[in-house]
Enzyme design. Structure first.
Site, mmCIF file in Angstrom:
data_model
loop_
_atom_site.group_PDB
_atom_site.id
_atom_site.type_symbol
_atom_site.label_atom_id
_atom_site.label_comp_id
_atom_site.label_asym_id
_atom_site.label_seq_id
_atom_site.Cartn_x
_atom_site.Cartn_y
_atom_site.Cartn_z
ATOM 1 N N ALA A 1 0.854 -1.197 0.000
ATOM 2 C CA ALA A 1 0.000 0.000 0.000
ATOM 3 C C ALA A 1 0.887 1.243 0.000
ATOM 4 O O ALA A 1 2.025 1.195 0.467
ATOM 5 C CB ALA A 1 -0.864 -0.008 1.256
ATOM 6 N N GLU B 1 -0.282 -9.391 -0.642
ATOM 7 C CA GLU B 1 -1.714 -9.719 -0.492
ATOM 8 C C GLU B 1 -2.390 -9.788 -1.867
ATOM 9 O O GLU B 1 -3.246 -10.646 -2.113
ATOM 10 C CB GLU B 1 -2.400 -8.685 0.400
ATOM 11 C CG GLU B 1 -1.913 -8.792 1.845
ATOM 12 C CD GLU B 1 -2.513 -7.740 2.753
ATOM 13 O OE1 GLU B 1 -2.274 -6.543 2.501
ATOM 14 O OE2 GLU B 1 -3.228 -8.109 3.694
HETATM 15 N N1 CAA Z 1 4.579 3.459 0.147
HETATM 16 C C1 CAA Z 1 5.063 4.689 -0.141
HETATM 17 N N2 CAA Z 1 6.351 4.917 -0.386
HETATM 18 C C2 CAA Z 1 7.197 3.881 -0.341
HETATM 19 C C3 CAA Z 1 6.764 2.580 -0.050
HETATM 20 C C4 CAA Z 1 5.381 2.388 0.193
HETATM 21 N N3 CAA Z 1 4.877 1.188 0.468
HETATM 22 N N4 CAA Z 1 7.825 1.764 -0.082
HETATM 23 C C5 CAA Z 1 8.877 2.517 -0.375
HETATM 24 N N5 CAA Z 1 8.506 3.802 -0.535
HETATM 25 C C6 CAA Z 1 9.342 4.939 -0.907
HETATM 26 C C7 CAA Z 1 10.366 5.281 0.155
HETATM 27 O O1 CAA Z 1 9.822 6.157 1.111
HETATM 28 C C8 CAA Z 1 11.455 5.920 -0.662
HETATM 29 O O2 CAA Z 1 11.047 7.237 -0.934
HETATM 30 P P1 CAA Z 1 12.133 8.421 -0.980
HETATM 31 O O3 CAA Z 1 13.056 8.065 -2.096
HETATM 32 O O4 CAA Z 1 11.295 9.621 -1.212
HETATM 33 O O5 CAA Z 1 12.816 8.405 0.355
HETATM 34 C C9 CAA Z 1 11.406 5.147 -1.977
HETATM 35 O O6 CAA Z 1 10.120 4.540 -2.028
HETATM 36 C C10 CAA Z 1 12.454 4.059 -2.080
HETATM 37 O O7 CAA Z 1 12.392 3.272 -0.909
HETATM 38 P P2 CAA Z 1 13.712 2.734 -0.201
HETATM 39 O O8 CAA Z 1 14.707 3.840 -0.076
HETATM 40 O O9 CAA Z 1 13.286 2.047 1.026
HETATM 41 O O10 CAA Z 1 14.218 1.707 -1.314
HETATM 42 P P3 CAA Z 1 14.869 0.273 -1.143
HETATM 43 O O11 CAA Z 1 15.115 -0.202 -2.513
HETATM 44 O O12 CAA Z 1 15.996 0.338 -0.170
HETATM 45 O O13 CAA Z 1 13.740 -0.648 -0.458
HETATM 46 C C11 CAA Z 1 11.539 -1.609 -0.181
HETATM 47 C C12 CAA Z 1 12.558 -0.948 -1.144
HETATM 48 C C13 CAA Z 1 12.095 -2.941 0.323
HETATM 49 C C14 CAA Z 1 10.256 -1.810 -0.914
HETATM 50 C C15 CAA Z 1 11.351 -0.673 1.054
HETATM 51 O O14 CAA Z 1 11.070 0.626 0.589
HETATM 52 C C16 CAA Z 1 10.213 -1.082 1.947
HETATM 53 O O15 CAA Z 1 10.409 -1.902 2.815
HETATM 54 N N6 CAA Z 1 9.045 -0.446 1.751
HETATM 55 C C17 CAA Z 1 7.903 -0.646 2.620
HETATM 56 C C18 CAA Z 1 7.234 -1.968 2.356
HETATM 57 C C19 CAA Z 1 6.057 -2.109 3.259
HETATM 58 O O16 CAA Z 1 6.137 -1.962 4.461
HETATM 59 N N7 CAA Z 1 4.910 -2.380 2.657
HETATM 60 C C20 CAA Z 1 3.698 -2.529 3.372
HETATM 61 C C21 CAA Z 1 2.898 -1.279 3.246
HETATM 62 S S1 CAA Z 1 1.496 -1.358 4.286
HETATM 63 C C22 CAA Z 1 0.423 -2.319 3.484
HETATM 64 O O17 CAA Z 1 0.645 -2.759 2.409
HETATM 65 C C23 CAA Z 1 -0.823 -2.492 4.324
HETATM 66 C C24 CAA Z 1 -2.018 -2.909 3.624
HETATM 67 O O18 CAA Z 1 -2.052 -3.777 2.814
HETATM 68 C C25 CAA Z 1 -3.283 -2.297 3.999
#
Ligand code: CAA
Ligand code: NAI
Length: 717
Positions: A61, A103
């Site tokens: 998300a 999911e």
């Molecule tokens: N939403 C919004 N922005 C996100 C994002 C997300 N899910 N995941 C990453 N980003 C953004 C980061 O904030 C970052 O932005 P900036 O460049 O502006 O700082 C950019 O994308 C790149 O992210 P990283 O620097 O972290 O890049 P990476 O390559 O090192 O890692 C990743 C990539 C493994 C996907 C890592 O970003 C990550 O762990 N993201 C979160 C994943 C997560 O927690 N997902 C679950 C979301 S909640 C959900 O999904 C709930 C639901 O179903 C209701």
């Protein structure tokens, strides 16, 4: 935000398009609904593949949307729509499938993953649970024990491990989308009825009650007051015991509570703060995006004690060739063994060969002539470190970066011993250095932007979150620790016990209270520093409780004089069954000692309650944080908060000390500090800092606005 095309004649290909991680924003969700409609209504299309643009399936998300009201199609019915499609739908998982991304894949009828892709449900780290059916589908697909593990820890698994777990149907080392399209062609005629995970019965387990009881105990112990891990267990229990529709209802209820909680806000703040600290700047105006780091292929680590060993391991694991140097023969032999076994264990965990050939050992400094960067980790002794920096400056080739792992000494003094002070920075790792994620990169007054960029980049390669901070005694983390520890000591003098202080702090969420922590790291460490600072000398005619004009607690020094150094000697603030013992037990001797101390100094013990312990310890720490911001040592509150969560076990569900100050209310923090400072005018760290007052006067703005009230860095470019 989702592209559609028909490939190989009969396969509808949906590509999620939202760089950098194809997060499921409102536009992407709308795109999926529209393109799926197209694919399902196109008679030529027999099966569908969903993939992500640019080698990344989906990062979940869009977390940025969580703070505003929902727009666009919600995720749960969207995934339901994918699952109930009459044509087979295949997820092509490259890069990442996390949270809502996984999911979505669970709603597909088949999952093909690249062997190196990372899959997981990390919502627990955002203070949430997998609330788009993940908590209900995953246990049905891979069983309750494996689902409990993945969902409550939020850990990622590789495609290869996902195959073993039964999470994906196939892994490939080739082009995942091509493989998924081939697969989609092969299942085009098979109705997907039997492939809908929500219709699977949850695999039976012989003793569900014991399984969930054990899981709940584990998360409660680990979570230290966090709500999300507990809710995750409750949601999985619903999957195991209720029909799917009722389980979904339970998931929805639990998610509704978490979603609006302060804990979720704190953890989401922490997620973005960890990324924000990478966009560092220096008072000179130099910045992360205008400075190129130097190349580091070969590094030298000097001093192979606790820290040098971990630093060497982390460098080797990052692909850097290391020369590890130590003068003490016994230490060198022990270090060699310890480093080799750490490298072997690490390689086994990651399923790769240990890079033992990337490290060699030396008795002398000569190899320094041929390295790109040196990290010094010898004893915390300024004279010793200065001598070393002089030698290094003479020995190293031009351009070699010289770094110190000092935990608080003046980086400028070290730099002044060298011919090129611009190449000197602090690289302050945390123990154990190959495990802990935090690195403070300390710039001195003469450190060049390139030296800072190099240390920041090297930290990132080592898997650390690097935070650039200015040079002052203790930098950010240890500087803030000082008033926190001081308050704990004063509270003992005034009437409480180490057990009570630790209990309050552990209930707040710290892994260990200050006294248990002090016993673990050794009371002698601080004692030596205080000795070097001249703090152990009582001025004639003054009380032993006043040093250098301020209130001082000699309790720690008195314990050290008795040889009570903590766990290593079997006695400290607690007693242990033997030297090196781990289980802390209250010590009647210590209680008697405190009573005698109070009598000797005319102190009358008073009742100290939970609130006073928490406020005096934490508010003194936060107050120092405000001073650090005011002094420009940290660029913003996010930097301090990341340091505290990743380096000092501050509970992530409380965001960090500065975020927490905002949660409590700046006005309240100010009032309580004023109250305690009035009661204890001889404790300067309780005097509210000007920045805190300024923020309160300006209506206590939210934490992301505080930078507007800090002095602007002066550009010297
Ligand atoms: N939403 C919004 N922005 C996100 C994002 C997300 N899910 N995941 C990453 N980003 C953004 C980061 O904030 C970052 O932005 P900036 O460049 O502006 O700082 C950019 O994308 C790149 O992210 P990283 O620097 O972290 O890049 P990476 O390559 O090192 O890692 C990743 C990539 C493994 C996907 C890592 O970003 C990550 O762990 N993201 C979160 C994943 C997560 O927690 N997902 C679950 C979301 S909640 C959900 O999904 C709930 C639901 O179903 C209701
Ligand atoms: P340690 O006492 O475990 O190891 C220091 C090592 O340096 C010893 O093995 C010693 O033989 C070696 N040494 C001394 N003089 C040397 C010289 N001239 N050349 C080569 N080797 C020499 O110390 P520790 O705990 O590893 O600390 C090292 C540095 O890291 C200190 O500056 C400390 O403040 C800092 N630090 C320590 C942390 C900790 O938790 N222990 C955390 C963060 C920083």
């Amino acid at each position: 935000m989702a592209q559609y095309s028909r490939v190989s004649g009969t396969v509808g290909l949906i590509t999620l398009l939202n760089p950098p991680v194809n997060a499921l924003s409102a536009a992407v969700r709308q795109g999926i609904v529209d393109t799926l409609d197209k694919a399902l209504s196109d008679r030529k299309v027999k099966s569908v593949v969903i993939c992500g643009h640019n080698g990344k399936f989906c990062g979940g998300a869009d977390i940025r949307e969580f703070s505003s009201p929902l727009t666009g199609p919600p995720l749960i019915p969207l995934i339901q729509g994918v699952e109930s499609a009459a044509k087979p739908v295949v997820a092509a998982i490259d890069g990442v499938a996390l949270g809502g991304g996984l999911e979505l894949a669970l709603g597909c009828h088949y999952r093909i993953a690249h062997s190196k892709a990372r899959l997981g449900l990390p919502e627990v780290h955002l203070g949430l649970l997998p609330g788009a059916g993940g908590s209900q589908r995953l246990p049905r697909l891979i069983g309750v024990p494996a689902a409990l593990d993945l969902i409550t820890t939020g850990r990622h698994v590789t495609g290869a491990e996902a195959l073993q777990l039964g999470l994906v149907d196939k892994v490939t080392d080739r082009n995942t989308v091509d493989e998924a399209v081939k697969f989609a062609l092969s299942v085009a005629d098979q109705p997907p009825n039997s492939r809908r995970v929500s219709t699977f019965p949850c695999p039976r387990h012989p003793d569900l009650d014991a399984l969930f009881e054990g899981a709940m105990q584990r998360v409660r112990q680990r979570a230290r007051g966090a709500l999300a891990p507990v809710a995750c267990v409750q949601a999985i229990r619903a999957a195991a015991t209720l029909p799917y529709a009722q389980g979904m209802e339970r998931e929805r209820e639990l998610m509704a509570t978490l979603f609006t909680s302060g804990q979720a806000r704190a953890q989401q703040y922490h997620f973005f703060a960890q990324r924000a600290v990478g966009r560092w700047s220096m008072p000179s105006g130099a910045r992360w995006d205008t400075t190129k780091p130097g190349a580091v292929h070969k590094a030298m680590v000097i001093g192979l004690g606790t820290m040098g060993r971990g630093i060497s391991v982390a460098l080797v694991q990052a692909g850097v060739s290391v020369v590890a140097m130590e003068t003490n023969e016994k230490q060198l032999m022990e270090a060699k063994q310890a480093i080799s076994s750490m490298l072997e264990r690490g390689a086994k965990r990651r399923g790769v060969a240990p890079a033992l050939d990337k490290i060699r050992y030396s008795w002398n400094m000569e190899p320094a002539a041929d390295v790109d960067l040196v990290i010094e980790a010898v004893f915390e002794d300024m004279a010793l470190k200065k001598k070393l920096f002089q030698q290094l400056s003479a020995l190293c080739k031009p351009g070699t970066f010289l770094c110190s792992n000092t935990s608080g000494l003046d980086v400028d003094q070290l730099a002044s011993e060298t011919r090129h002070p611009e190449l000197v920075v602090g690289m302050h790792f945390f123990a154990p250095a190959h495990v802990m994620k935090l690195l403070e990169v300390v710039y001195g007054s003469r450190s060049s932007p390139q030296a800072v960029a190099t240390a920041m980049e090297l930290g990132k390669r080592m898997g650390k979150v690097s935070v650039a901070v200015g040079n002052c005694r203790g930098f950010v983390g240890n500087r803030m620790l000082k008033p926190y520890l001081e308050q704990a000591f004063f509270l003992l003098e005034e009437g409480t016990t180490p057990e009570f202080v630790d209990q309050v702090l552990e209930e707040f969420g710290f892994a260990m209270g200050v006294f248990r922590m002090s016993d673990l790291s050794g009371l002698d460490v601080g004692w030596r520093v205080r000795k070097a600072d001249g703090l152990l000398n009582v001025s004639e005619g003054h009380s032993a409780r006043i040093r250098q004009g301020c209130r001082y607690s000699p309790l720690g020094d008195l314990l050290c004089e008795q040889g009570r150094f903590g766990q290593k000697t079997g006695r400290g603030w607690y007693q242990y069954d033997k030297p090196g013992g781990r289980v802390a037990k209250p010590d009647p001797w210590l209680h008697g000692f405190l009573e005698k101390f109070r009598t000797q100094h005319g102190l009358v013990a008073h009742r100290i309650d939970h609130q006073e312990v928490l406020e005096r310890c934490l508010y003194a720490l936060m107050n120092e944080g405000f001073r650090i911001l005011e002094d420009g040592i940290a660029a913003g509150p996010e930097d301090i908060d990341v340091i505290y969560v990743l380096g000092y076990s501050w509970p992530p569900h409380r965001g960090g000390p500065m975020f927490y100050a905002g949660m409590v209310g700046l006005q309240k923090v100010l009032e309580r500090l004023e109250h305690y400072h009035q009661e204890h005018p001889d404790i300067p760290s309780l005097k509210p800092c000007n920045l805190l007052r300024k923020l309160v006067v300006n209506g206590s703005p939210p934490v992301h606005k505080w930078r507007e009230f800090l002095k602007k860095p002066q550009s010297q470019l």
